[in-house]
Enzyme design. Structure first.
Site, PDB file in Angstrom:
ATOM      1  N   CYS A  26       0.210 -10.349   0.568  1.00 38.07           N
ATOM      2  CA  CYS A  26      -0.358 -11.586   1.047  1.00 38.07           C
ATOM      3  C   CYS A  26      -1.943 -11.554   0.773  1.00 38.07           C
ATOM      4  CB  CYS A  26      -0.376 -11.357   2.555  1.00 38.07           C
ATOM      5  SG  CYS A  26       1.307 -11.858   2.942  1.00 38.07           S
ATOM      6  N   LYS A  70      11.248  -4.669   7.933  1.00 39.14           N
ATOM      7  CA  LYS A  70      10.425  -4.620   6.568  1.00 39.14           C
ATOM      8  C   LYS A  70       9.486  -3.582   6.379  1.00 39.14           C
ATOM      9  CE  LYS A  70       6.970  -7.396   5.492  1.00 39.14           C
ATOM     10  NZ  LYS A  70       5.631  -6.608   4.737  1.00 39.14           N
ATOM     11  N   ASN A  71       8.726  -3.292   7.520  1.00 42.93           N
ATOM     12  CA  ASN A  71       7.679  -2.665   7.332  1.00 42.93           C
ATOM     13  C   ASN A  71       7.984  -1.109   7.660  1.00 42.93           C
ATOM     14  OD1 ASN A  71       5.768  -4.696   6.950  1.00 42.93           O
ATOM     15  ND2 ASN A  71       4.880  -4.477   9.007  1.00 42.93           N
ATOM     16  N   ARG A 100      -8.158  -6.357   0.963  1.00 39.11           N
ATOM     17  CA  ARG A 100      -7.416  -5.342   1.480  1.00 39.11           C
ATOM     18  C   ARG A 100      -7.422  -4.231   0.527  1.00 39.11           C
ATOM     19  NH1 ARG A 100      -1.590  -7.789   2.889  1.00 39.11           N
ATOM     20  NH2 ARG A 100      -1.407  -6.034   4.278  1.00 39.11           N
ATOM     21  N   PRO A 101      -8.712  -3.442   0.819  1.00 38.67           N
ATOM     22  CA  PRO A 101      -8.946  -2.323  -0.113  1.00 38.67           C
ATOM     23  C   PRO A 101      -8.093  -1.263   0.018  1.00 38.67           C
ATOM     24  CG  PRO A 101     -10.673  -2.304   1.925  1.00 38.67           C
ATOM     25  CD  PRO A 101      -9.679  -3.355   1.568  1.00 38.67           C
ATOM     26  N   ILE A 102      -7.998  -0.121  -0.503  1.00 42.26           N
ATOM     27  CA  ILE A 102      -7.252   1.007  -0.635  1.00 42.26           C
ATOM     28  C   ILE A 102      -8.006   2.207  -0.663  1.00 42.26           C
ATOM     29  CG2 ILE A 102      -4.958  -0.052  -1.687  1.00 42.26           C
ATOM     30  CD1 ILE A 102      -5.630   1.523  -4.156  1.00 42.26           C
ATOM     31  N   ASP A 103      -9.227   1.923  -0.268  1.00 39.75           N
ATOM     32  CA  ASP A 103     -10.197   3.305  -0.234  1.00 39.75           C
ATOM     33  C   ASP A 103      -9.601   4.413   0.943  1.00 39.75           C
ATOM     34  OD1 ASP A 103     -10.795   1.137   1.826  1.00 39.75           O
ATOM     35  OD2 ASP A 103     -12.481   2.244   2.426  1.00 39.75           O
ATOM     36  N   ARG A 119       1.737  -5.386  -1.915  1.00 38.47           N
ATOM     37  CA  ARG A 119       0.805  -4.376  -1.654  1.00 38.47           C
ATOM     38  C   ARG A 119       1.281  -2.969  -1.245  1.00 38.47           C
ATOM     39  NH1 ARG A 119      -4.427  -3.495   0.344  1.00 38.47           N
ATOM     40  NH2 ARG A 119      -4.470  -1.928   1.980  1.00 38.47           N
ATOM     41  N   ILE A 161      -8.144  -7.215  13.041  1.00 39.68           N
ATOM     42  CA  ILE A 161      -7.466  -6.321  12.062  1.00 39.68           C
ATOM     43  C   ILE A 161      -7.925  -6.676  10.515  1.00 39.68           C
ATOM     44  CG2 ILE A 161      -5.475  -5.028  10.948  1.00 39.68           C
ATOM     45  CD1 ILE A 161      -6.068  -4.455  13.854  1.00 39.68           C
ATOM     46  N   ASP A 169       0.288  -8.966  12.865  1.00 44.21           N
ATOM     47  CA  ASP A 169       1.346  -9.951  12.146  1.00 44.21           C
ATOM     48  C   ASP A 169       1.958 -10.990  13.250  1.00 44.21           C
ATOM     49  OD1 ASP A 169       1.197  -8.417  10.007  1.00 44.21           O
ATOM     50  OD2 ASP A 169       2.778  -7.251  10.283  1.00 44.21           O
ATOM     51  N   ARG A 183       9.375 -12.869   1.879  1.00 42.53           N
ATOM     52  CA  ARG A 183       9.089 -11.366   1.627  1.00 42.53           C
ATOM     53  C   ARG A 183       9.374 -10.615   3.034  1.00 42.53           C
ATOM     54  NH1 ARG A 183       3.479 -11.004   1.642  1.00 42.53           N
ATOM     55  NH2 ARG A 183       4.152  -8.645   1.666  1.00 42.53           N
TER      56      ARG A 183
HETATM   57  C1  UD1 Z   1       0.503  -2.720   7.461  1.00 40.95           C
HETATM   58  C2  UD1 Z   1       1.586  -3.760   7.516  1.00 40.95           C
HETATM   59  C3  UD1 Z   1       1.386  -5.043   7.752  1.00 40.95           C
HETATM   60  C4  UD1 Z   1       0.179  -5.121   9.127  1.00 40.95           C
HETATM   61  C5  UD1 Z   1      -0.956  -4.017   9.041  1.00 40.95           C
HETATM   62  C6  UD1 Z   1      -1.485  -3.953  10.152  1.00 40.95           C
HETATM   63  C7  UD1 Z   1       3.241  -2.582   6.156  1.00 40.95           C
HETATM   64  C8  UD1 Z   1       4.280  -2.859   5.060  1.00 40.95           C
HETATM   65  N1  UD1 Z   1       2.429  -3.548   6.252  1.00 40.95           N
HETATM   66  O1  UD1 Z   1      -0.180  -3.080   6.277  1.00 40.95           O
HETATM   67  O2  UD1 Z   1       2.341  -6.148   8.137  1.00 40.95           O
HETATM   68  O3  UD1 Z   1      -0.221  -6.428   8.970  1.00 40.95           O
HETATM   69  O4  UD1 Z   1      -0.252  -2.853   8.670  1.00 40.95           O
HETATM   70  O5  UD1 Z   1      -0.710  -3.950  11.363  1.00 40.95           O
HETATM   71  O6  UD1 Z   1       3.658  -2.002   6.901  1.00 40.95           O
HETATM   72  N2  UD1 Z   1      -7.951  -0.944   5.087  1.00 40.95           N
HETATM   73  C9  UD1 Z   1      -9.119  -0.608   4.434  1.00 40.95           C
HETATM   74  N3  UD1 Z   1      -8.834   0.430   3.470  1.00 40.95           N
HETATM   75  C10 UD1 Z   1      -7.578   0.753   3.414  1.00 40.95           C
HETATM   76  C11 UD1 Z   1      -6.565   0.521   4.002  1.00 40.95           C
HETATM   77  C12 UD1 Z   1      -6.896  -0.598   5.023  1.00 40.95           C
HETATM   78  O7  UD1 Z   1     -10.220  -1.004   4.763  1.00 40.95           O
HETATM   79  O8  UD1 Z   1      -7.676   1.910   2.397  1.00 40.95           O
HETATM   80  C13 UD1 Z   1      -8.150  -1.935   6.235  1.00 40.95           C
HETATM   81  C14 UD1 Z   1      -7.605  -3.354   5.689  1.00 40.95           C
HETATM   82  O9  UD1 Z   1      -8.327  -4.059   5.006  1.00 40.95           O
HETATM   83  C15 UD1 Z   1      -7.173  -3.925   7.124  1.00 40.95           C
HETATM   84  C16 UD1 Z   1      -7.196  -2.879   8.201  1.00 40.95           C
HETATM   85  O10 UD1 Z   1      -7.495  -1.681   7.426  1.00 40.95           O
HETATM   86  O11 UD1 Z   1      -8.541  -4.983   7.495  1.00 40.95           O
HETATM   87  C17 UD1 Z   1      -5.537  -2.298   8.430  1.00 40.95           C
HETATM   88  O12 UD1 Z   1      -4.975  -2.387   7.266  1.00 40.95           O
HETATM   89  P1  UD1 Z   1      -3.874  -1.343   7.334  1.00 40.95           P
HETATM   90  O13 UD1 Z   1      -3.287  -0.781   8.594  1.00 40.95           O
HETATM   91  O14 UD1 Z   1      -3.779  -0.100   6.126  1.00 40.95           O
HETATM   92  O15 UD1 Z   1      -2.585  -2.314   6.821  1.00 40.95           O
HETATM   93  P2  UD1 Z   1      -1.497  -2.212   5.880  1.00 40.95           P
HETATM   94  O16 UD1 Z   1      -0.788  -0.886   5.930  1.00 40.95           O
HETATM   95  O17 UD1 Z   1      -1.881  -2.709   4.531  1.00 40.95           O
END
Ligand code: UD1
Length: 421
Positions: A116, A22-23, A121-124, A92, A328, A306, A398
């Site tokens: 989830c 999936k990922n 889960r910010p996108i900064d 997401r 994480i 995960d 999912r």
């Molecule tokens: C991906 C995986 C998810 C897995 C995660 C960590 C996919 C589709 N999903 O999610 O299954 O649990 O990696 O291995 O591949 N963060 C920020 N700002 C950001 C982005 C992330 O603060 O802009 C933080 C998140 O809140 C979290 C950490 O970074 O605490 C890890 O997130 P991230 O590695 O980005 O996870 P995803 O890519 O969303």
């Protein structure tokens, strides 16, 4: 709405070939937006997140056809640059389309992503990644507008955290940007390597060094490519933990064992025997597992976040006290109150779960609140005396392709029925 009905299971045993990842398939589908032509992806799992990604592609003007496990995406014409709000809120990973849409059209419009509920889960990091490649960002009416009027430009960037999604987004945005991009502190999950392999097949120039360094030489355009999605290491690990929790024996075929290398010593500490081949991992568990004194989730190659919930579920009945730390995500213990309904003895303090193994669990009605936590409830219910119910199965769908079918083949008594509340 559906629910699972699960009876206490004898030792699960057998062999499975695990689904496509999936990922991995989600960023691969996003990558097809960059390609002015047809791409063909094999081994695509049939999951609700994949269907959501297909809807996003269609909303952008792509045509997508599924034949068996092959998805063919024709992105010859892109007619939009905005991901509709309802699709953004479905998952997401919709944010994953940002880099590809920007790369293809020079602009993109997003709203807050869903997915989830596992804490903030910010996108900064995603936003600053594309800003570093010369995209301007503007917020208006709950939407984010991105524009690179003079095209994206390569840059040298250090990510604030090795975010998987932000690394993928930056790679996608940089593929057709002008000049060279260097990413430090990049994530190095196998799914990123899968994305890089596909992009390079499609004419991109991306080098991933595996130590957090990724270099991308921008090319003018990408061309269609055919690719097979890697096996799902998280589904593989989840089924190995399910078999272990029931004292069973399972072989997972068609995987790259290195991808779950961090799980093998944990299974060993739990008292399981493991065998590792070129493309399989087998586990054989004792009747009662042993506790694991300390495990913590970390970015790859560390223990995956995960698999934290499935691990907690398989330790509920283990002999002794286990300690599991989530490093994480900030609120990834939503499965714990549900596990306690079965009689599990778990205390969460901050980011750590303290699990005192109990001799037996008793059936209950459980609520799947997120994807991996939902599968953890299946693992726990398989060990609980009596008949358990798990509601809100859509969270589990999912990321797991027909889990009831896979588990039934291994001897579990699990069925999915209509939930009338
Ligand atoms: C991906 C995986 C998810 C897995 C995660 C960590 C996919 C589709 N999903 O999610 O299954 O649990 O990696 O291995 O591949 N963060 C920020 N700002 C950001 C982005 C992330 O603060 O802009 C933080 C998140 O809140 C979290 C950490 O970074 O605490 C890890 O997130 P991230 O590695 O980005 O996870 P995803 O890519 O969303």
């Amino acid at each position: 709405m559906k629910k699972f009905i699960i009876e206490k299971s004898d030792a699960l045993s057998g062999k499975i070939s695990v689904q496509g990842s999936k990922n991995s398939v989600l960023p691969l589908l996003a990558a097809t937006v960059l390609i002015k032509g047809k791409s063909r992806l094999h081994n695509c799992p049939e999951l609700s997140d994949v269907r959501a990604a297909v809807k996003i592609l269609e909303s952008l003007g792509c045509t997508v056809e599924r034949a068996g496990d092959t998805l063919t995406v024709d992105a010859s014409e892109i007619t939009g640059n905005e991901i509709p709000q309802e699709l953004m809120s479905e998952m997401r990973s919709s944010v994953m389309f940002l880099g590809a849409i920007l790369g293809r059209t020079g602009s993109a419009v997003l709203s807050a992503p869903g997915g989830c509920d596992i804490g903030k889960r910010p996108i900064d990091i995603h936003i600053s990644a594309v800003s570093d490649l010369s995209a301007h960002t503007r917020r208006e009416c709950g939407k984010l507008f991105f524009a690179a009027e003079n095209g994206l430009k390569g840059n040298t960037v250090t990510l604030a955290f090795p975010s998987v999604g932000a690394t993928e987004n930056m790679i996608l945005a940089a593929c057709t940007a002008k000049g060279k991009t260097v990413i430090y502190n990049a994530a190095c999950e196998p799914e990123i390597a899968d994305l890089v392999s596909f992009l390079n097949l499609a004419g991109a120039s991306v080098r991933m060094y595996g130590n957090g360094l990724i270099e991308i030489e921008g090319v003018r355009q990408l061309h269609g490519a055919e690719y097979t999605v890697m096996a799902d290491r998280i589904a593989a690990g989840s089924y190995l933990l399910a078999a272990a929790a029931t004292g069973g024996s399972l072989t997972v075929n068609n995987i790259f064992p290195q991808h779950i290398a961090s799980l093998i010593p944990v299974l060993g500490k739990m008292g399981c025997k493991t065998e590792i081949g070129d493309n399989f991992v087998s586990v054989s568990a004792p009747k009662r597992l042993k506790a694991v004194s300390r495990t913590g989730t970390m970015p790859y190659p560390g223990f995956p976040t995960d698999l934290q919930a499935p691990l907690c579920a398989s330790l509920c009945r283990a002999e002794g006290d286990s300690v599991v730390t989530e490093n994480i995500f900030e609120a990834r213990f939503k499965h714990v109150p549900e596990l306690k309904k079965l009689g599990a003895d778990i205390t969460v303090q901050g980011k750590t779960a303290f699990i005192k193994g109990v001799p037996c669990l008793c059936a209950s009605r459980l609520n799947a609140l997120d994807l991996r936590g939902g599968f953890a409830l299946i693992i726990a219910a398989l060990q609980a005396q009596g008949t358990s119910e798990i509601i809100n199965t859509e969270h589990i769908d999912r990321g797991y392709e027909c889990p009831e079918k896979v588990l039934t083949e291994l001897g579990a008594k699990i069925k999915r029925v209509e939930d009338y509340g």
